[in-house]
Design an enzyme around this catalytic site. Structure first.
Site, PDB file in Angstrom:
ATOM      1  N   ASP A 117       0.861  -1.183   0.000  1.00  0.00           N
ATOM      2  CA  ASP A 117       0.000   0.000   0.000  1.00  0.00           C
ATOM      3  C   ASP A 117       0.901   1.237   0.000  1.00  0.00           C
ATOM      4  O   ASP A 117       1.458   1.619   1.037  1.00  0.00           O
ATOM      5  CB  ASP A 117      -0.908   0.026   1.241  1.00  0.00           C
ATOM      6  CG  ASP A 117      -1.982  -1.058   1.192  1.00  0.00           C
ATOM      7  OD1 ASP A 117      -1.757  -2.096   0.524  1.00  0.00           O
ATOM      8  OD2 ASP A 117      -3.035  -0.874   1.822  1.00  0.00           O
ATOM      9  N   LYS A 134      -6.795   3.323  -3.575  1.00  0.00           N
ATOM     10  CA  LYS A 134      -7.227   3.339  -2.179  1.00  0.00           C
ATOM     11  C   LYS A 134      -7.391   4.791  -1.751  1.00  0.00           C
ATOM     12  O   LYS A 134      -6.610   5.658  -2.153  1.00  0.00           O
ATOM     13  CB  LYS A 134      -6.159   2.617  -1.347  1.00  0.00           C
ATOM     14  CG  LYS A 134      -6.339   2.651   0.163  1.00  0.00           C
ATOM     15  CD  LYS A 134      -5.261   1.795   0.852  1.00  0.00           C
ATOM     16  CE  LYS A 134      -5.257   2.029   2.354  1.00  0.00           C
ATOM     17  NZ  LYS A 134      -4.177   1.308   3.047  1.00  0.00           N
ATOM     18  N   LYS A 186     -10.188   0.190  -2.702  1.00  0.00           N
ATOM     19  CA  LYS A 186     -10.127   0.027  -1.250  1.00  0.00           C
ATOM     20  C   LYS A 186     -10.412   1.354  -0.552  1.00  0.00           C
ATOM     21  O   LYS A 186      -9.549   2.221  -0.481  1.00  0.00           O
ATOM     22  CB  LYS A 186      -8.746  -0.494  -0.835  1.00  0.00           C
ATOM     23  CG  LYS A 186      -8.586  -0.636   0.690  1.00  0.00           C
ATOM     24  CD  LYS A 186      -7.251  -1.243   1.074  1.00  0.00           C
ATOM     25  CE  LYS A 186      -7.029  -1.202   2.590  1.00  0.00           C
ATOM     26  NZ  LYS A 186      -5.713  -1.688   2.988  1.00  0.00           N
TER      27      LYS A 186
END
Lengths: 482, 306
Positions: free
Chosen positions: B143, B206, B242
Site C-alpha cells: 500500500d 485506495k 479500497k
C-alpha cells in the site's frame, strides 16, 4: 488474475407497511365542511395500479354538487375568510402544514397505493414538498402588502382548481396554499384515478378547524371539472393537466371575466455538452425522464447529446438503466413504480410501437416486470428524427428520445422547435454557456447541471402550449390577487 | 510499466473528466436510502468481513499485537459458525515477517504500507528501498502513498513515474495506491489522481491512509469507482478499490458494497477486487451478525478487541 467467483447479491424485498393507513371503503364529497353524498348517487372505483385491486369507492359529483360547493365557497368567502386578518389565515395554513408533516407517513403510503409512484418518491419528495408549500405561503398570508409594494392587494373570490394525477397531493398543495394565503376560498377537483390523498387532505383540513366552506373538494371525471369551469360564480380557474383540456377550458371561459392560469404539457429538452460532468449528467438524464415513471409535465423527454460524447453517454445511460429497480411501488428500494392507469399504459405502449415501426433503435432495461399491474420498462429511442411523433408529442411515460448535435446554435434551434416550452436542462462545466442558453431557450424553467428540482420559493410554469401563469414563489401568490 | 499495460495509450492528465460535487452527493444519498434487509443483509455482512484488511499502523505496534491481530484475522468470532476470515492484515514493513509467520498457510494475505507512509515525504530511492524491503519480508500486497505535494503543484508526470517505479519494485506483490483524498480536497482532483494511478500500474486504488480526515467518504469512493469503470471500459483491465478510514459501521459498509454493485457490478464483489481498510469495522459487523442470530444486541465485551 481473473478470479471471478462472481457472487449474486440481490436485495431482499423491503416493503413499506400499509398497516397504519386508515382508508374508508367509500368517500363522499367534502362540501361546506361536511361529507355530502353525491346528488347522482354514483360512485366510481379508485384502483391500485400496481395490482389492479380496488382501494375505495369515490363519489362522482355532478353540476348540482359543484353548484353546492361553489355556493359554500362563496358564503365562506363573503362571511368568514375575506374578513379574517392575514395573520389568522396564516395560522390555519401553518396548522395544515404541520398536520401534513405529522401524517406524512400515511399520506406517502396512500399516494403510492393510489397512484403507483414509488414509496421513496412519495416519502422523500411529494409529501415533504406539499408541507413546504403550505409553510411557505403561510408565511406570506400577513405580508401581502410587502410582497407587492405600492399597489393595493385584494383577493379574487372563489377559485376553481382542477389538478392532475401525477402528483396528487403536491398539486393540491400548489393550488390550495397560495389561494388561501391570498384570502380566496376554493373548490378543488382531483383526478379520477387519484382522489384519495385529496380526500385525506379534506379530513386533515376538517381536523385543522379551518372554517367550513373555505376548502371544498369534489371528486369526479371530466364532467365534474367542466361544471367547475362553467360555473358562473367562480372568479378564477387554475388548471394543471393536458394541453387539450387546457385549450377546452380557455375556449369555455372566453368572454367571461374569470382569471385563468394553465400549467399544461411539455416536451422538455435536456442538453448535454461535451464538457459536462458526464456521470452526473447521466444521473440527471435518469432523474429527468424516469422520475415518477416519466409522468412529469416537465420531464426531460428529449435528450440532446453533443456528438463527441454521444457514444459514451448512451452507453453509460444504458448501464445505469440496468441498475434501476422497477416493480412494487411499496418496496423501499423501488426506483420506478407502476404506470398510473391502464389507459396511460396503453398510450405509452402505442408510442413505443410507433417508435419501433419507424425503425428507430430502441433500448429497454433488462428488468423483469411484475405480472399484475401496469408497468413499463424504461425505454430509450436512439437517433430519432426531429419530425418523429416521438419527438413532437408528449408521451408522459418512461420513454426518452435521443438526438445528437454539433453546435450550440443547432441545439438551441432544435430545443425550441416544439409547440411546448415548460422546462429544459443544460449540462456543462462552463458558466458562460449556461447563461447563454438560459436566455435563449424558450422554457419556463431551465435547470443547470441538475434536473427536476422543485422548491416552494421558485416559480414554475410554461411558454407556448405549456400554458401561462406561474405557480410557486411570489409569482404563484400574485395569480390569486387582484 | 507492467506488460499488460504496454499497449495502452496514456491520456493527458490535465484534461480528465470533470466531476459535479452536488450531483455526486445526490447519487450517494440515493444509495444510502436503499434498504438492505433479511438474508441479503447477512450475505452482505459476511462479504464485508471477507473484504476487510485488518489494520494496525501505529508507532507503538508490537510483535505481540500483530500476532494477536493475525489470529483474529483467521478466527473472527468462534461463537458465530461459518464465519469467514478477513482478506488481509495491513501492517508496517517492520512487522511483515511477524505477520507472515503468524498467518502461516492461511488464505489471509499480508499487506504492507510503504513509501514513507503516511506522508510520503522521502526521496524516491528511499521509497523504493522501503518497498523492496517489505516485499522481501514476504508482503503479498504493497500500500503506497502518492506524493500529494507534487500532485497539487501539477507535476503529474512525477507522480506517474513514481507509481510506475514502485510497481516495478513490487515484483509479484499487488500494488495499492493511496491517494490520500483528504489532502486532495476536490473531487476533480480525486478523479485525476485515480486515473494517474491506474495508468501508472496500480492494481488497486485506495482512498486514504487513515491518518487524515476526511477519509473514505462515500462521495470520494463513488468518484473512484466511476474512474475504475471508465478505465475498464477503455482497457478491459479490472482495477481493485479500497476505501480506508472512517468506515466503522456495518450499515455504512453495506451501502459501500451496494455502491460497488450499482457502479461496477457483481464482478467486483470479491475480496480480490474490493477491500475495506478498517480496524473497528469487523466487530460492528460481528455484533450485527450475532444479533441476527440471537435477536438481541450483545455488549462490546463479547467481541475480542485485537
Amino acid at each position: 488474475m481473473n478470479k471471478n467467483q462472481s457472487t449474486k447479491w440481490n436485495l431482499d424485498p423491503a416493503p413499506e407497511s400499509a398497516g397504519h393507513v386508515q382508508l374508508k371503503t367509500q368517500y363522499e364529497l367534502f362540501i361546506n365542511g361536511k361529507w355530502e353524498k353525491p346528488n347522482s348517487g354514483k360512485y366510481f372505483d379508485s384502483i391500485n395500479p400496481a395490482n389492479e385491486e380496488k382501494l375505495a369507492s369515490v363519489a362522482h359529483a355532478d353540476e348540482n354538487d359543484v353548484d353546492k360547493a361553489v355556493k359554500a365557497a362563496r358564503h365562506a368567502y363573503e362571511n368568514v375568510w375575506s374578513k379574517l386578518s392575514g395573520k389568522e389565515r396564516g395560522k390555519y395554513l401553518f396548522r395544515i402544514a404541520r398536520l401534513i408533516q405529522e401524517k406524512a407517513r400515511e399520506f406517502a403510503v396512500i399516494e403510492t397505493l393510489d397512484g403507483g409512484k414509488s414509496i421513496r418518491e412519495s416519502r422523500d419528495i411529494d409529501v415533504p414538498l406539499a408541507a413546504n408549500h403550505f409553510f411557505y405561503y403561510a408565511g406570506w398570508a400577513d405580508k401581502l402588502e410587502y410582497a407587492f409594494p405600492n399597489r393595493p392587494v385584494k383577493s379574487l373570490g372563489v377559485a376553481g382548481q382542477i389538478i392532475p394525477w401525477n402528483f396528487p397531493l403536491l398539486m393540491a398543495a400548489w393550488k390550495i396554499a397560495p389561494a388561501l394565503a391570498a384570502g380566496n376560498t376554493v373548490v378543488l377537483k382531483p383526478s379520477e384515478t387519484t382522489s384519495l390523498t385529496a380526500l385525506k387532505l379534506a379530513e386533515l383540513i376538517e381536523e385543522s378547524g379551518l372554517p367550513a366552506g373555505v376548502v371544498n373538494i369534489v371528486t369526479g371525471y371530466g364532467d365534474t371539472g367542466s361544471a367547475i369551469v362553467n360555473h358562473p360564480d367562480i372568479n378564477k380557474i387554475a388548471f394543471t393537466g393536458s394541453t387539450n383540456v387546457g385549450k377546452m377550458i380557455q375556449k369555455a371561459i372566453a368572454g367571461t371575466d374569470k382569471k385563468l392560469t394553465l400549467e399544461l404539457g411539455g416536451k422538455s429538452a435536456n442538453i448535454i455538452f461535451e464538457d459536462a460532468p458526464i456521470d452526473q449528467a447521466v444521473e440527471g438524464i435518469v432523474n429527468g425522464i424516469f422520475f415518477n415513471q416519466g409522468h412529469v409535465c416537465c420531464a426531460g423527454s428529449r435528450l440532446f447529446v453533443q456528438e463527441g460524447v454521444a457514444e459514451t453517454v448512451i452507453q453509460k445511460l444504458k448501464d445505469r438503466m440496468d441498475t434501476l429497480y422497477v416493480g412494487d411501488p411499496m418496496d423501499k428500494n423501488t426506483d420506478i413504480g407502476a404506470i398510473n392507469s391502464k389507459k396511460q399504459l396503453e398510450t405509452i405502449s402505442k408510442y413505443i410501437q410507433i417508435g419501433i415501426q419507424d425503425g428507430n433503435e430502441i433500448y429497454q432495461s433488462n428488468c423483469a416486470l411484475p405480472s399484475n399491474g401496469y408497468f413499463c420498462k424504461p425505454t430509450l429511442f436512439i437517433d430519432v428524427a426531429q419530425s418523429s411523433q416521438l419527438v413532437q408529442e408528449e408521451i408522459f411515460g418512461p420513454v426518452l428520445t435521443i438526438q445528437t448535435f454539433r453546435t450550440v446554435d443547432e441545439v438551441i434551434q432544435k430545443a425550441n422547435n416544439t409547440p411546448f416550452g415548460l422546462a429544459a436542462g443544460v449540462w456543462t462545466d462552463k458558466g458562460s454557456k449556461i447563461f447563454n442558453l438560459t436566455s435563449k431557450l424558450r422554457a419556463g424553467v431551465v435547470w443547470a447541471n441538475t434536473y427536476n428540482k422543485f422548491d416552494p420559493t421558485s416559480p414554475f410554469g410554461g411558454y407556448k402550449e405549456s400554458g401561462f401563469g406561474r405557480e410557486g414563489g411570489l409569482h404563484g401568490l400574485e395569480a390569486y390577487l387582484g | 510499466m507492467s506488460t499488460k499495460q504496454k499497449d495502452i495509450q496514456i491520456p493527458d492528465f490535465r484534461f480528465t473528466p470533470t466531476i459535479d460535487k452536488v450531483g455526486v452527493e445526490e447519487r450517494v444519498a440515493r444509495i444510502q436510502t436503499r434498504s438492505i434487509k433479511g438474508e441479503s443483509k447477512i450475505q452482505g455482512m459476511k462479504m464485508v468481513l471477507n473484504m476487510i484488511d485488518l489494520t494496525t499502523l501505529e508507532g507503538k505496534d508490537t510483535p505481540g499485537k500483530v500476532k494477536q491481530m493475525c489470529y483474529k484475522a483467521q478466527h473472527l468470532h468462534e461463537a458465530y459458525p461459518d464465519c469467514p476470515t478477513v482478506a488481509a492484515v495491513c501492517v508496517y514493513p517492520s512487522m511483515v515477517k511477524i505477520a507472515k509467520e503468524a498467518l502461516g498457510n492461511s488464505n489471509v494475505k499480508v499487506a504492507s504500507v510503504s513509501t514513507a507512509f503516511p506522508s510520503g515525504q522521502a526521496p524516491r530511492e528511499v521509497k523504493i528501498m522501503d518497498t523492496k524491503f517489505a516485499v522481501e519480508q514476504g508482503a503479498d500486497e504493497i500500500d503506497m502513498v502518492i506524493s500529494r505535494g507534487k500532485f497539487l503543484s501539477g507535476e503529474y508526470n512525477f507522480v506517474f513515474d513514481e507509481i510506475a517505479a514502485i510497481k516495478e519494485a513490487c515484483g509479484k506483490a499487488r500494488l495499492k495506491v493511496i491517494l490520500e483524498t483528504g489532502e486532495l480536497v476536490t473531487l476533480d482532483n480525486v478523479r485525476k489522481a485515480s486515473e494517474i494511478a491506474m495508468y501508472a500500474g496500480a492494481d488497486f486504488i485506495k482512498t486514504s491512509t487513515g491518518k487524515i480526515q476526511p477519509a473514505a467518504t462515500m462521495q470520494v469512493t463513488y468518484v473512484m469507482l466511476m474512474a475504475i469503470k471508465d478505465y475498464f471500459n477503455k482497457t478491459g483491465i479490472m482495477i481493485g478499490m479500497k476505501p480506508a478510514g472512517g468506515i466503522s459501521t456495518s450499515k455504512l459498509a453495506l451501502h459501500n458494497l451496494l455502491m460497488v454493485k450499482e457502479t461496477l457490478g457483481e464482478n467486483w464483489l470479491d475480496n480480490h477486487w474490493f477491500r475495506f481498510g478498517a480496524s473497528s469495522l469487523a466487530n460492528d459487523v460481528l455484533m450485527q451478525l450475532m444479533k441476527s442470530k440471537t435477536g438481541v444486541y450483545q455488549s462490546g465485551d463479547y467481541f475480542s478487541l485485537d
